[in-house]
Design a protein around this motif. Sequence first.
Motif, PDB file in Angstrom:
ATOM      1  N   ILE A  43     -48.547   9.051  23.165  1.00  0.00           N
ATOM      2  CA  ILE A  43     -49.269   8.086  21.780  1.00  0.00           C
ATOM      3  C   ILE A  43     -50.866   7.770  23.033  1.00  0.00           C
ATOM      4  O   ILE A  43     -51.598   8.279  21.983  1.00  0.00           O
ATOM      5  N   GLY A  57     -54.135   9.389  22.110  1.00  0.00           N
ATOM      6  CA  GLY A  57     -55.378   8.665  21.760  1.00  0.00           C
ATOM      7  C   GLY A  57     -56.251   8.845  22.740  1.00  0.00           C
ATOM      8  O   GLY A  57     -57.459   9.782  22.163  1.00  0.00           O
ATOM      9  N   THR A  74     -59.137   3.074  16.918  1.00  0.00           N
ATOM     10  CA  THR A  74     -57.564   3.812  16.505  1.00  0.00           C
ATOM     11  C   THR A  74     -56.820   3.923  17.473  1.00  0.00           C
ATOM     12  O   THR A  74     -55.687   3.180  17.538  1.00  0.00           O
ATOM     13  N   SER A  75     -57.210   3.883  18.661  1.00  0.00           N
ATOM     14  CA  SER A  75     -56.348   4.054  20.544  1.00  0.00           C
ATOM     15  C   SER A  75     -56.025   2.452  19.979  1.00  0.00           C
ATOM     16  O   SER A  75     -54.846   1.951  20.648  1.00  0.00           O
ATOM     17  N   HIS A  79     -47.683  12.246  11.842  1.00  0.00           N
ATOM     18  CA  HIS A  79     -47.324  11.045  12.463  1.00  0.00           C
ATOM     19  C   HIS A  79     -48.813  10.123  12.835  1.00  0.00           C
ATOM     20  O   HIS A  79     -49.132  10.726  13.251  1.00  0.00           O
ATOM     21  N   SER A 103     -50.251   8.949  14.618  1.00  0.00           N
ATOM     22  CA  SER A 103     -50.752   8.317  15.635  1.00  0.00           C
ATOM     23  C   SER A 103     -51.629   9.473  16.560  1.00  0.00           C
ATOM     24  O   SER A 103     -52.331  10.555  17.945  1.00  0.00           O
ATOM     25  N   THR A 104     -51.360  10.941  15.797  1.00  0.00           N
ATOM     26  CA  THR A 104     -51.777  11.909  15.946  1.00  0.00           C
ATOM     27  C   THR A 104     -53.060  12.225  16.053  1.00  0.00           C
ATOM     28  O   THR A 104     -53.493  13.743  15.892  1.00  0.00           O
ATOM     29  N   HIS A 105     -53.599  11.533  14.952  1.00  0.00           N
ATOM     30  CA  HIS A 105     -54.698  12.046  14.768  1.00  0.00           C
ATOM     31  C   HIS A 105     -55.521  12.923  13.800  1.00  0.00           C
ATOM     32  O   HIS A 105     -56.119  13.804  13.893  1.00  0.00           O
ATOM     33  N   GLU A 120     -53.143   1.255  18.187  1.00  0.00           N
ATOM     34  CA  GLU A 120     -51.928   2.133  17.882  1.00  0.00           C
ATOM     35  C   GLU A 120     -51.532   1.308  19.967  1.00  0.00           C
ATOM     36  O   GLU A 120     -49.744   1.392  19.197  1.00  0.00           O
TER      37      GLU A 120
END
Lengths: 406, 161
Positions: free
Chosen positions: A391, A395, A132-133, A31, A33-35, A136
């Motif tokens: 999410i 994050g 990245t956060s 996914h 958003s799961t870094h 998202e």
Amino acid sequence: MSTPEGVTISRTGETGAFGGELLSVNFGPHHPSTHGVLRLIVDLDGEQVRSVKPVIGYLHTGIEKQMEALRWQQGVVVTDRHDYLSPPINNLAYALAVEWLLGIDVPPRAKALRVIMSELTRLSSHLVWMGTSGLELGAMSMLMYCFRERDTILDMNEEISGFRMHTSYIRPGGVMADATPRFLEMLDAFVRAMPGHVDEYEDLLTMNPIWRSRTIGIGKLSADDAKVLGATGPMLRGSGVAWDLRKAIPYSGYENYDFDVATSDLCDCYGRYLVRIKEMREAVKILRQALDKLPDGPVNVDDRKILPPPREELETSMEAVIHHFKLFTEGYSVPAGDVYVAVESGRGENGCYVVSDGTHKPRRVKFRSASFVNLQALERMALNHMIADLIAIIGTADAVLGDVDR
Amino acid sequence: MIADNLVVERGVSAGDAWITVDPANLRSALSALKDDGYRLLVFLTCVDHLLDASRNWPARYELVYELRNMETPEHLRVRAFIDGDPPRVESVHDLFPPANWEERETYDMFGVKFTGHPDLTRILMPDDWVGYPLRRDYPVGGEVVEFSEEHETWQTAPEKA
């Protein structure tokens, strides 16, 4: 009615939007958003999260096993790779541990350069987190702004160590090479420009209504819970606990710098965001002091048993050749014993526990990673929130999966 | 204060204070230390002393619990030496919540069974993995490499590990 693949109806509860039926959904491992590759098994009641079970190990690379097969000076290269957003900080934990066992102390200039690299890394790690956060949670342009400054930091890494990401710059006995004049110029320009850039990020996010409504009141973690669950770094400070290893147990000369520990009493995602913004400002402050007071002198210990002699000595001295040969065939041995050294990374306490049995390879190296421990607090934070808020919570927990799985 | 009868040996290694306790008393010792203010379990791990000649080790596996008092901030390392196949020790996940995953990792890597742990399963390695990778008799490169031309000839993990 048939159930779609990957979705199973798990058990029946009492109440809820869908008559109490809970859906078990696989969230991840692929996914965006799961870094990395984090898989969560989420029990959903409608859109509300009733339980979260993280499944980790997808990025396990056996780093601790590899360390046992490498000589002491070779291990540095592997330490770069577990928390791949803060390599110099990982190097520092390992180098300090080996130096403690050897009983050596590095010269002041090496200590200052180590602080400079640590703070640059903290900045670049927070920049990746914020970019990245933001992406998202709907602040698309954050990524461009944050990666612009991160690229400047990577350029500096390249200038000082020859490598942009996995620098292996900090080594037992000192640092790889002295800072070049160009590096110091680049750093000076960066330190001048950075406060303005942090203002830019704040303009984009701090009062941004979408950002605020996505983060305020989301992922509450009380100070007591954070302490009990062992959370460190911005997770703990975002819950109002002023605990920072740079202040509490200073290392590498951090006691000589004047800076504040960023905290926030909000205990939510927004609080953790404010802590990171404040930490970026403090990091710039430390960089300015380190640059102004950068001492002269050598950057390595003067011990031929640990670090190789300079190239020019090899042509005139037989002893230098012997030392060189011994170091690159056998390495050095470290007195038997064990030591734990913890340093503050962008994510919290990154520690290194090293056991030596007196030979030229470590008996055991254990990395205490902040992400691994912080991720255990995920369920406490995410309970009864909407799945979309999960999410934001993942994050702001800022787990790096390479660090979790090692 | 931790009762002296629980401590088998104490010392300092490279500046870090440590005590050794009998594995049977491990849980009561950690519980007493928690009441003394050592509320944070920094990490928990295991060291395999197979063929380690640096000293006369009482047993093959050494469990290491690093505790911290966040008020002072003092560190204390608690060691316990265990043997057996599989080695067994009592879980402390209820005293120190971070121990939950750390115990699973130690089980995964060394095969130490923590009795009383609610979900003692593999955490980093796949569920169907054979052997315990961080034991010293588990060779580097001993795992099957899938998609390799030499796939058939590679050895799997030794049965003993």
